[in-house]
Design a protein around this motif. Structure first.
Motif, PDB file in Angstrom:
ATOM      1  N   GLU A   1      -5.781  -0.175  -4.602  1.00 53.29           N
ATOM      2  CA  GLU A   1      -6.571  -1.304  -4.110  1.00 53.29           C
ATOM      3  C   GLU A   1      -6.539  -2.470  -5.094  1.00 53.29           C
ATOM      4  O   GLU A   1      -6.468  -3.637  -4.690  1.00 53.29           O
ATOM      5  N   THR A   2      -6.570  -2.151  -6.380  1.00 54.44           N
ATOM      6  CA  THR A   2      -6.565  -3.216  -7.384  1.00 54.44           C
ATOM      7  C   THR A   2      -5.239  -3.961  -7.394  1.00 54.44           C
ATOM      8  O   THR A   2      -5.200  -5.201  -7.396  1.00 54.44           O
ATOM      9  N   ILE A   3      -4.126  -3.210  -7.397  1.00 51.74           N
ATOM     10  CA  ILE A   3      -2.802  -3.850  -7.458  1.00 51.74           C
ATOM     11  C   ILE A   3      -2.525  -4.635  -6.183  1.00 51.74           C
ATOM     12  O   ILE A   3      -2.082  -5.791  -6.235  1.00 51.74           O
ATOM     13  N   VAL A   4      -2.772  -3.994  -5.036  1.00 52.74           N
ATOM     14  CA  VAL A   4      -2.507  -4.687  -3.766  1.00 52.74           C
ATOM     15  C   VAL A   4      -3.426  -5.897  -3.608  1.00 52.74           C
ATOM     16  O   VAL A   4      -3.006  -6.958  -3.128  1.00 52.74           O
ATOM     17  N   GLY A   5      -4.671  -5.734  -4.030  1.00 58.61           N
ATOM     18  CA  GLY A   5      -5.599  -6.856  -3.937  1.00 58.61           C
ATOM     19  C   GLY A   5      -5.224  -8.022  -4.830  1.00 58.61           C
ATOM     20  O   GLY A   5      -5.573  -9.172  -4.548  1.00 58.61           O
ATOM     21  N   ARG A   6      -4.496  -7.724  -5.904  1.00 56.89           N
ATOM     22  CA  ARG A   6      -4.092  -8.769  -6.855  1.00 56.89           C
ATOM     23  C   ARG A   6      -2.600  -9.075  -6.793  1.00 56.89           C
ATOM     24  O   ARG A   6      -2.079  -9.758  -7.677  1.00 56.89           O
TER      25      ARG A   6
ATOM     26  N   GLN B   1       0.831  -1.206   0.000  1.00 58.21           N
ATOM     27  CA  GLN B   1       0.000   0.000   0.000  1.00 58.21           C
ATOM     28  C   GLN B   1       0.865   1.255   0.000  1.00 58.21           C
ATOM     29  O   GLN B   1       0.631   2.194  -0.768  1.00 58.21           O
ATOM     30  N   GLU B   2       1.872   1.298   0.875  1.00 56.36           N
ATOM     31  CA  GLU B   2       2.679   2.501   1.036  1.00 56.36           C
ATOM     32  C   GLU B   2       3.473   2.821  -0.229  1.00 56.36           C
ATOM     33  O   GLU B   2       3.499   3.968  -0.704  1.00 56.36           O
ATOM     34  N   ILE B   3       4.132   1.805  -0.789  1.00 54.56           N
ATOM     35  CA  ILE B   3       4.984   2.047  -1.950  1.00 54.56           C
ATOM     36  C   ILE B   3       4.162   2.484  -3.154  1.00 54.56           C
ATOM     37  O   ILE B   3       4.479   3.468  -3.834  1.00 54.56           O
ATOM     38  N   ILE B   4       3.097   1.760  -3.437  1.00 58.05           N
ATOM     39  CA  ILE B   4       2.284   2.085  -4.619  1.00 58.05           C
ATOM     40  C   ILE B   4       1.612   3.439  -4.460  1.00 58.05           C
ATOM     41  O   ILE B   4       1.572   4.246  -5.397  1.00 58.05           O
TER      42      ILE B   4
END
Length: 415
Positions: free
Chosen positions: A348-353, A102-105
């Motif tokens: 949310e999409t990247i972290v979720g996937r 979350q933090e990096i993205i």
């Protein structure tokens, strides 16, 4: 193309490192042969000897990463091919927990102005024109994919669904109540009487003929005429009476109108009858054929306009896109909201996937064979590893030279 360039750079650096090793070997041999005559060449010999040792050691270490040196089955060599799957799992885990957080993205996306960049791009006339033209050009192909029967079925289903969830009786009741309150029902009643009077006037010969036709043969003609005259007078008298606003007919029609409004508001039977009638209308072949004709007309007009050099669709779409881009470019508040929404959605999409993305890396590496894995990694890091060989040659030579000087110093001190 990129792998070819990487292979060229790798081969060039490898030849440089190998050439340096051969140069040290030749220097060692020559210095050793001439050392009895020129004692100072011992330093050169020590440098070359240590340089060869360093170069060979680093060559072995670098080669052992990708393959067995000289093809010999030496333990703990060909490290990458033998541990391909484990390396893939490690890379996958490293990527998942060190890059897709979350933090990096969120920090990386915070520096990107998505909305501003898109607005500035769309605001340029050539870009809005290109987008609108491309969209309009795709219309004919898109319409070819759509089946006429599917469109008809879709429209009929949508209409049926709309009818199913719509109550028409209360709507009709409200409309009729407004008309009744405004006295329009009286005007309708008077219009109906006028229609009846005109119909009577135009059909007098037909009425006379009908009376004569159904009269007995022995009935005198004069009696038929009297019956005809009395019948017309009675009908005309009734119509005149109905025109009177205070007549019983007007009162009955008023009562009928009020009762109809009340029934439409309260009676489920009326609602069911209306739905049944509308349902039958929608199922009628004429309505089905008309729906298809309307769709054909719409489709032909859309295709013709899309293929026209002066397409109105493109003009309108171009104006809309350009206007949207300019408005968004001026509205910084909306830009901030859009950027915030895009960042949240993307994060949310990247972290979720992220696990799926990381697993993709592991799965792809598992599908590669050992040679492919070694070749790809060597192409990406092999050039830098060859510089390790070069540095090892030079550093080894310098270390050997220092050790030789220390040895001579200790030997001379002991003597």
């Amino acid at each position: 193309m990129q792998e070819q360039e990487q292979a060229i750079q790798l081969n060039k650096t490898r030849r440089l490192a190998t050439g340096l090793l051969l140069a040290m070997a030749i220097l060692f041999v020559v210095s050793r042969l001439l050392q009895p005559r020129y004692h100072y060449l011992s330093f050169v010999s020590a440098f070359a000897e240590a340089a060869m040792v360093g170069a060979l050691a680093d060559w072995f270490a670098v080669t052992a990463l990708f393959r067995s040196p000289l093809g010999l089955p030496i333990p703990h060599t060909a490290i990458i091919p033998r541990n391909k799957d484990r390396i893939g799992d490690s890379l996958s885990n490293f990527l998942e927990h060190n890059f897709m957080t979350q933090e990096i993205i969120r920090d990386e996306l915070r520096m990107i102005d998505f909305a501003g960049a898109a607005a500035g791009w769309l605001a340029k006339p050539e870009n809005s024109y290109a987008v609108s033209r491309q969209v309009v050009r795709s219309v004919p192909a898109l319409l070819k994919v759509v089946e006429d029967e599917d469109v008809r079925q879709f429209m009929q289903n949508r209409l049926s669904s709309a009818l199913e969830h719509t109550k028409f009786a209360p709507v009709l009741a409200e409309i009729l109540s407004v008309l009744v309150a405004s006295g329009h029902h009286r005007a309708l009643f008077q219009h109906m009487i006028s229609l009846a009077a005109r119909a009577l006037e135009h059909n007098k010969p037909y009425i006379r003929w009908k009376i004569h036709e159904h009269s007995p043969r022995w009935m005198p003609r004069a009696f038929d005429e009297k019956l005809y005259v009395r019948l017309l007078e009675a009908i005309q008298s009734t119509l005149d009476e109905m025109r009177d606003e205070d007549s019983e007919w007007q009162t009955r029609f008023q009562g009928f109108a009020d009762e109809l409004v009340d029934q439409l508001r309260t009676s489920p039977e009326y609602e069911a009858k209306i739905h049944a009638v509308l349902g039958d209308i929608l199922k009628h072949p004429l309505v089905r054929d008309y729906t298809v004709e309307v769709w054909h007309d719409i489709k032909s007009r859309l295709v013709a306009d899309a293929l026209s050099p002066t397409s109105q669709m493109q003009v309108k779409l171009n104006q809309a896109i350009s206007s949207f881009g300019n408005e968004l470019l001026r509205d910084k508040k909306v830009q901030r909201k859009l950027n915030q929404w895009i960042r949240i959605f993307a994060t949310e999409t990247i972290v979720g996937r992220r696990q799926d993305i990381a697993d993709l890396v592991s799965r792809v590496i598992r599908k590669w064979d050992a040679d492919t894995m070694s070749r790809k990694l060597e192409l990406h890091v092999g050039k830098d590893l060859q510089y390790i060989r070069i540095n090892g040659t030079l550093v080894g030579g310098l270390v050997g030279l220092v050790l030789h000087a220390i040895t001579l110093l200790l030997w001379s001190s002991g003597a």
